[in-house]
Design a protein around this motif. Structure first.
Motif, PDB file in Angstrom:
ATOM      1  N   ASP A   1       0.811  -1.214   0.000  1.00 23.78           N
ATOM      2  CA  ASP A   1       0.000   0.000   0.000  1.00 23.78           C
ATOM      3  C   ASP A   1       0.846   1.266   0.000  1.00 23.78           C
ATOM      4  O   ASP A   1       0.387   2.325   0.393  1.00 23.78           O
ATOM      5  CB  ASP A   1      -0.942   0.009   1.204  1.00 23.78           C
ATOM      6  N   LYS A   2       2.110   1.149  -0.439  1.00 25.00           N
ATOM      7  CA  LYS A   2       2.998   2.303  -0.529  1.00 25.00           C
ATOM      8  C   LYS A   2       3.786   2.222  -1.837  1.00 25.00           C
ATOM      9  O   LYS A   2       4.081   1.131  -2.340  1.00 25.00           O
ATOM     10  CB  LYS A   2       4.010   2.326   0.626  1.00 25.00           C
ATOM     11  N   TYR A   3       4.138   3.400  -2.371  1.00 27.24           N
ATOM     12  CA  TYR A   3       5.097   3.453  -3.462  1.00 27.24           C
ATOM     13  C   TYR A   3       6.496   3.419  -2.862  1.00 27.24           C
ATOM     14  O   TYR A   3       6.727   4.017  -1.806  1.00 27.24           O
ATOM     15  CB  TYR A   3       4.923   4.737  -4.273  1.00 27.24           C
ATOM     16  N   PRO A   4       7.457   2.759  -3.520  1.00 28.66           N
ATOM     17  CA  PRO A   4       8.794   2.651  -2.927  1.00 28.66           C
ATOM     18  C   PRO A   4       9.674   3.862  -3.218  1.00 28.66           C
ATOM     19  O   PRO A   4       9.627   4.434  -4.310  1.00 28.66           O
ATOM     20  CB  PRO A   4       9.357   1.401  -3.610  1.00 28.66           C
ATOM     21  N   LEU A   5      10.461   4.245  -2.236  1.00 28.56           N
ATOM     22  CA  LEU A   5      11.537   5.209  -2.418  1.00 28.56           C
ATOM     23  C   LEU A   5      12.813   4.394  -2.563  1.00 28.56           C
ATOM     24  O   LEU A   5      13.279   3.765  -1.607  1.00 28.56           O
ATOM     25  CB  LEU A   5      11.627   6.154  -1.218  1.00 28.56           C
ATOM     26  N   CYS A   6      13.356   4.364  -3.786  1.00 30.74           N
ATOM     27  CA  CYS A   6      14.500   3.499  -4.088  1.00 30.74           C
ATOM     28  C   CYS A   6      15.809   4.252  -3.914  1.00 30.74           C
ATOM     29  O   CYS A   6      15.892   5.446  -4.215  1.00 30.74           O
ATOM     30  CB  CYS A   6      14.393   2.968  -5.524  1.00 30.74           C
ATOM     31  N   PRO A   7      16.874   3.569  -3.454  1.00 32.39           N
ATOM     32  CA  PRO A   7      18.190   4.207  -3.337  1.00 32.39           C
ATOM     33  C   PRO A   7      18.727   4.574  -4.714  1.00 32.39           C
ATOM     34  O   PRO A   7      18.266   4.054  -5.746  1.00 32.39           O
ATOM     35  CB  PRO A   7      19.051   3.120  -2.677  1.00 32.39           C
ATOM     36  N   PRO A   8      19.697   5.483  -4.790  1.00 30.08           N
ATOM     37  CA  PRO A   8      20.313   5.809  -6.084  1.00 30.08           C
ATOM     38  C   PRO A   8      20.826   4.558  -6.778  1.00 30.08           C
ATOM     39  O   PRO A   8      21.435   3.685  -6.147  1.00 30.08           O
ATOM     40  CB  PRO A   8      21.454   6.753  -5.696  1.00 30.08           C
ATOM     41  N   GLY A   9      20.589   4.459  -8.068  1.00 29.09           N
ATOM     42  CA  GLY A   9      21.020   3.306  -8.844  1.00 29.09           C
ATOM     43  C   GLY A   9      20.048   2.151  -8.845  1.00 29.09           C
ATOM     44  O   GLY A   9      20.265   1.152  -9.530  1.00 29.09           O
ATOM     45  N   SER A  10      18.958   2.261  -8.099  1.00 31.49           N
ATOM     46  CA  SER A  10      17.946   1.209  -8.026  1.00 31.49           C
ATOM     47  C   SER A  10      16.673   1.710  -8.701  1.00 31.49           C
ATOM     48  O   SER A  10      16.296   2.873  -8.546  1.00 31.49           O
ATOM     49  CB  SER A  10      17.668   0.840  -6.567  1.00 31.49           C
TER      50      SER A  10
ATOM     51  N   ALA B   1      13.583   8.669  -6.811  1.00 22.00           N
ATOM     52  CA  ALA B   1      12.792   8.862  -5.598  1.00 22.00           C
ATOM     53  C   ALA B   1      12.371  10.326  -5.519  1.00 22.00           C
ATOM     54  O   ALA B   1      13.202  11.229  -5.627  1.00 22.00           O
ATOM     55  CB  ALA B   1      13.602   8.470  -4.366  1.00 22.00           C
ATOM     56  N   PRO B   2      11.079  10.607  -5.378  1.00 21.97           N
ATOM     57  CA  PRO B   2      10.615  12.000  -5.365  1.00 21.97           C
ATOM     58  C   PRO B   2      11.076  12.756  -4.124  1.00 21.97           C
ATOM     59  O   PRO B   2      11.393  12.165  -3.092  1.00 21.97           O
ATOM     60  CB  PRO B   2       9.092  11.856  -5.388  1.00 21.97           C
ATOM     61  N   SER B   3      11.116  14.072  -4.242  1.00 21.41           N
ATOM     62  CA  SER B   3      11.512  14.938  -3.122  1.00 21.41           C
ATOM     63  C   SER B   3      10.273  15.207  -2.276  1.00 21.41           C
ATOM     64  O   SER B   3       9.505  16.127  -2.544  1.00 21.41           O
ATOM     65  CB  SER B   3      12.103  16.248  -3.656  1.00 21.41           C
ATOM     66  N   LEU B   4      10.079  14.420  -1.241  1.00 21.52           N
ATOM     67  CA  LEU B   4       8.881  14.532  -0.419  1.00 21.52           C
ATOM     68  C   LEU B   4       8.875  15.792   0.424  1.00 21.52           C
ATOM     69  O   LEU B   4       7.812  16.307   0.781  1.00 21.52           O
ATOM     70  CB  LEU B   4       8.752  13.299   0.483  1.00 21.52           C
ATOM     71  N   GLN B   5      10.074  16.315   0.755  1.00 14.81           N
ATOM     72  CA  GLN B   5      10.129  17.477   1.628  1.00 14.81           C
ATOM     73  C   GLN B   5       9.469  18.704   1.015  1.00 14.81           C
ATOM     74  O   GLN B   5       8.990  19.587   1.731  1.00 14.81           O
ATOM     75  CB  GLN B   5      11.580  17.800   2.015  1.00 14.81           C
ATOM     76  N   ASP B   6       9.421  18.775  -0.315  1.00 12.07           N
ATOM     77  CA  ASP B   6       8.753  19.915  -0.957  1.00 12.07           C
ATOM     78  C   ASP B   6       7.580  19.458  -1.821  1.00 12.07           C
ATOM     79  O   ASP B   6       7.171  20.151  -2.753  1.00 12.07           O
ATOM     80  CB  ASP B   6       9.740  20.741  -1.781  1.00 12.07           C
ATOM     81  N   GLY B   7       7.027  18.290  -1.502  1.00  9.22           N
ATOM     82  CA  GLY B   7       5.845  17.822  -2.223  1.00  9.22           C
ATOM     83  C   GLY B   7       6.106  17.460  -3.660  1.00  9.22           C
ATOM     84  O   GLY B   7       5.183  17.498  -4.479  1.00  9.22           O
ATOM     85  N   GLY B   8       7.341  17.099  -3.996  1.00  9.33           N
ATOM     86  CA  GLY B   8       7.658  16.684  -5.356  1.00  9.33           C
ATOM     87  C   GLY B   8       7.953  17.819  -6.303  1.00  9.33           C
ATOM     88  O   GLY B   8       7.975  17.611  -7.519  1.00  9.33           O
ATOM     89  N   ARG B   9       8.220  19.027  -5.792  1.00  6.23           N
ATOM     90  CA  ARG B   9       8.508  20.144  -6.683  1.00  6.23           C
ATOM     91  C   ARG B   9       9.895  20.021  -7.313  1.00  6.23           C
ATOM     92  O   ARG B   9      10.097  20.390  -8.465  1.00  6.23           O
ATOM     93  CB  ARG B   9       8.385  21.471  -5.925  1.00  6.23           C
ATOM     94  N   THR B  10      10.864  19.530  -6.544  1.00 11.46           N
ATOM     95  CA  THR B  10      12.229  19.385  -7.063  1.00 11.46           C
ATOM     96  C   THR B  10      12.355  18.132  -7.917  1.00 11.46           C
ATOM     97  O   THR B  10      12.820  18.183  -9.059  1.00 11.46           O
ATOM     98  CB  THR B  10      13.237  19.343  -5.908  1.00 11.46           C
ATOM     99  N   VAL B  11      11.975  16.995  -7.359  1.00  6.74           N
ATOM    100  CA  VAL B  11      11.921  15.728  -8.096  1.00  6.74           C
ATOM    101  C   VAL B  11      10.479  15.252  -8.020  1.00  6.74           C
ATOM    102  O   VAL B  11       9.957  15.033  -6.929  1.00  6.74           O
ATOM    103  CB  VAL B  11      12.870  14.675  -7.498  1.00  6.74           C
TER     104      VAL B  11
END
Length: 646
Positions: free
Chosen positions: A347-356, A411-421
């Motif tokens: 029930d979650k989307y994954p935040l993957c490490p760099p290169g994954s 992996a999206p930038s959650l701290q700014d709601g996805g504005r950066t990534v």
């Protein structure tokens, strides 16, 4: 000077916003937003119909399709009311929700009457007529607001492009997910082999918002867009004959099966060609569609028994597109990252490490009732195995399709709601708010009978076979269970056993497991909606539907060679016996179908963070360069004139 400066300003502004439309529905930064979060939630009637008598099926199918059309029209009216600013919640209830309830009550009554004439009247259907207006601003779909008007601004908390999801809480760090327990060992009679079909990644952009399984004969029956690989003739109006005669993207031309799933989008403001279309932006599905990096289609065996051949035109749905509203009973979503596939999120989307890379895995039902290629609720004719690999009483083991889809997304930038990534999410029904638990996959078996026999022989004999009947010539090592989901290593064309991994090499070895939630099955009430297809492959009769709409083709003008001209949609919904005019066969390289949606080249995946920037519009800035020269010339002439004067 003034003329040159004005030319510069006008051209830079036009170039920076080029491709974003007229500015309506944007967040002020040139990003196109989705239609908004106000949605209508209607109970699913089809899932309650576990037993429908044969004589009642034509009427029931027709009324189920009508219910779907009624809901789609209500979505459209709600969207229009939001655009005109007339979406007061009370007015919406009076003009949209209450009339929809009356329409649904009449259709549900006709369903109950049809079943009553042929058998026992179903109970409790009348309670499913009422729909709920959902206008919550927190991404949960609950909580009334004073207005149902779509939200047009991106939410700092990550509530998606129109406030309709996803939200920050829909994501989780894959490295924090505990590994799954090992699967039980196989028995001596297990079918340990595997068969892989290579059907590409949908690079030609074959997409539509139909669902020929759930809503045959209904245009935009899914209310969200699907990626298609394999069969190139899938649309709401495709009969079994149409599917049998269509081209295929599979390497082995004997596999004309259709494999489809909701598209994955980046919430980056890109305006796809479906931005103003049903199933796309008008229903909250906005942003850049991401083409998969890799798609692996592997059929595996059973940990206890040998498998039997799938009947031709067998239909299987895994997961539930309405799980956020319906509950997790039929949910079967599995999200992970390459190198971490022994850790699965439901029930979650994954935040993957760099290169994954992000991985979606669908493990389809692998037990069949031995009679039907479909059922009234599209579920009770197939079932998942028990934890020990056994099938329910009266069911037999068939090859299990394990579908693995890989995406190169950051992996999206959650701290700014996805504005950066940007955030990423799957397309969904509007009221499902793009929740990851709603992920699902669909499959129709259109294997040639000879190739199906080869698959069964390969799996039962413990071999690993690939496209074009390729055979590794080795016996597959024992796998953990029928749900182990062995998948091909990238580009290998062979199966990958649990414990193998590609990237990163230091990451935990991936494995797989059965879904945490067993789909609802009832072997005692299994309907006989469609009989098993005969040996000649003609299939059984598909019920007529009268809800056909115009269905147009969108083609990618940048993709050579040009595809054949699309065949017009039939004037009435086809039948599985082939009542519709059959479509001519097409090669695997065919780029579109009558229902195909192909995005333009400008909408293809691009490097993140560059959308709408000047870097991609530099070729169109020559007027700005000319304006700069004019402004500089004017400045020089002014300075010289001042010196001559004094």
């Amino acid at each position: 000077m003034l003329g040159g400066g004005g030319l510069v300003a006008a051209n830079v502004y036009a170039s920076a916003t080029e491709g974003w439309g007229d500015g309506s529905g944007t967040n002020g930064t040139g990003q196109v937003l989705s239609a908004g979060m106000a949605t209508i939630d209607c109970p699913d009637v089809g899932s309650r119909l576990t037993a429908v008598p044969d004589a009642a099926r034509p009427d029931v199918d027709r009324e189920l399709a009508l219910l779907d059309r009624q809901t789609a029209e209500a979505y459209h009216r709600l969207q229009q009311s939001g655009q005109t600013g007339a979406a007061d919640s009370g007015a919406v209830e009076d003009t949209i929700v209450n009339p929809l309830k009356e329409q649904r009550a009449a259709a549900i009554g006709r369903i109950a009457d049809a079943i009553d004439r042929a058998g026992d009247r179903p109970q409790g259907l009348d309670d499913l007529a009422a729909c709920t207006l959902r206008t919550g601003g927190d991404g949960t779909g609950a909580g009334a607001q004073s207005s149902a008007a779509p939200t047009r601004s991106a939410q700092p908390g990550g509530a998606g492009q129109g406030g309709n999801g996803p939200v920050v809480s829909d994501y989780a760090d894959i490295t924090s997910v505990p590994p799954e327990a090992a699967n039980p060992p196989q028995q001596s009679g297990a079918s340990r082999g595997s068969f892989t079909s290579d059907c590409g990644v949908n690079a030609n952009g074959l997409r539509n918002s139909d669902n020929v399984i759930v809503a045959p004969g209904v245009s935009n029956g899914a209310h969200h867009f699907h990626d298609y690989v394999g069969n190139q003739g899938n649309s709401a109006f495709a009969s079994d004959d149409d599917l049998a005669k269509a081209g295929t993207s599979c390497v082995d031309q004997g596999d004309r099966s259709t494999y489809y799933w909701p598209v994955l989008r980046l919430q980056n403001g890109t305006q796809e060609r479906d931005a103003g279309s049903p199933g796309g932006g008008t229903e909250g599905n906005a942003g850049q569609i991401v083409t998969p990096k890799q798609v692996t289609l592997t059929f595996v065996g059973n940990p206890r028994d040998k498998v039997t051949a799938m009947p031709r035109f067998l239909r299987i749905i895994t997961g539930d597109a309405k799980a956020f509203v319906n509950g997790p009973g039929n949910a079967n979503a599995s999200w992970s990252c390459t190198g971490y596939e022994n850790r699965q999120l439901k029930d979650k989307y994954p935040l993957c490490p760099p290169g994954s890379d992000v991985v979606r895995t669908f493990k389809f039902q692998s037990c069949w009732d031995g009679r039907n290629i479909d059922s009234a609720n599209h579920r009770t004719h197939v079932a998942f195995t028990a934890p020990d690999g056994s099938c329910p009483a009266g069911f037999q083991a068939i090859p299990q399709l394990v579908q693995r889809i890989v995406y190169d997304v950051k992996a999206p930038s959650l701290q700014d709601g996805g504005r950066t990534v940007p955030l990423f999410a799957v397309d969904s029904f509007p009221e499902q708010l793009h929740k990851p638990v709603t992920d699902h996959g669909d499959f129709i078996n259109v294997f040639d009978e000879d190739l199906m026999r080869q698959m069964v022989d390969c799996i039962n004999s413990g071999r690993s076979c690939g496209p074009d009947g390729g055979d590794s010539g080795t016996t597959a090592s024992p796998t953990a269970s029928s749900g182990s989901g062995t998948t091909a290593a990238p580009g290998s064309g062979t199966t990958q056993q649990p414990g193998d991994t590609a990237t990163p090499t230091s990451a935990p070895a991936p494995s797989t497991a059965q879904p945490s939630e067993e789909p609802r099955t009832d072997a005692t009430t299994t309907p006989d909606r469609h009989t098993t297809a005969p040996d000649d492959g003609s299939g059984s009769t598909k019920q007529d539907h009268t809800t056909k709409r115009d269905h147009t083709t969108k083609q990618d003008r940048s993709t050579p060679p040009a595809p054949p001209a699309p065949t017009p949609a039939p004037t009435s919904a086809p039948t599985r016996s082939g009542a519709a005019q059959p479509q001519p066969s097409r090669p695997a390289s065919a780029q579109a179908t009558p229902a195909g949606y192909v995005p333009p080249a400008a909408a293809q995946p691009q490097a993140q963070g560059t959308q709408g920037g000047l870097a991609e519009t530099g070729a169109h800035l020559w007027p700005a360069a000319l304006g700069t020269l004019l402004a500089l010339s004017g400045l020089i002439m002014l300075l010289r004139a001042r010196r001559l004067r004094y």
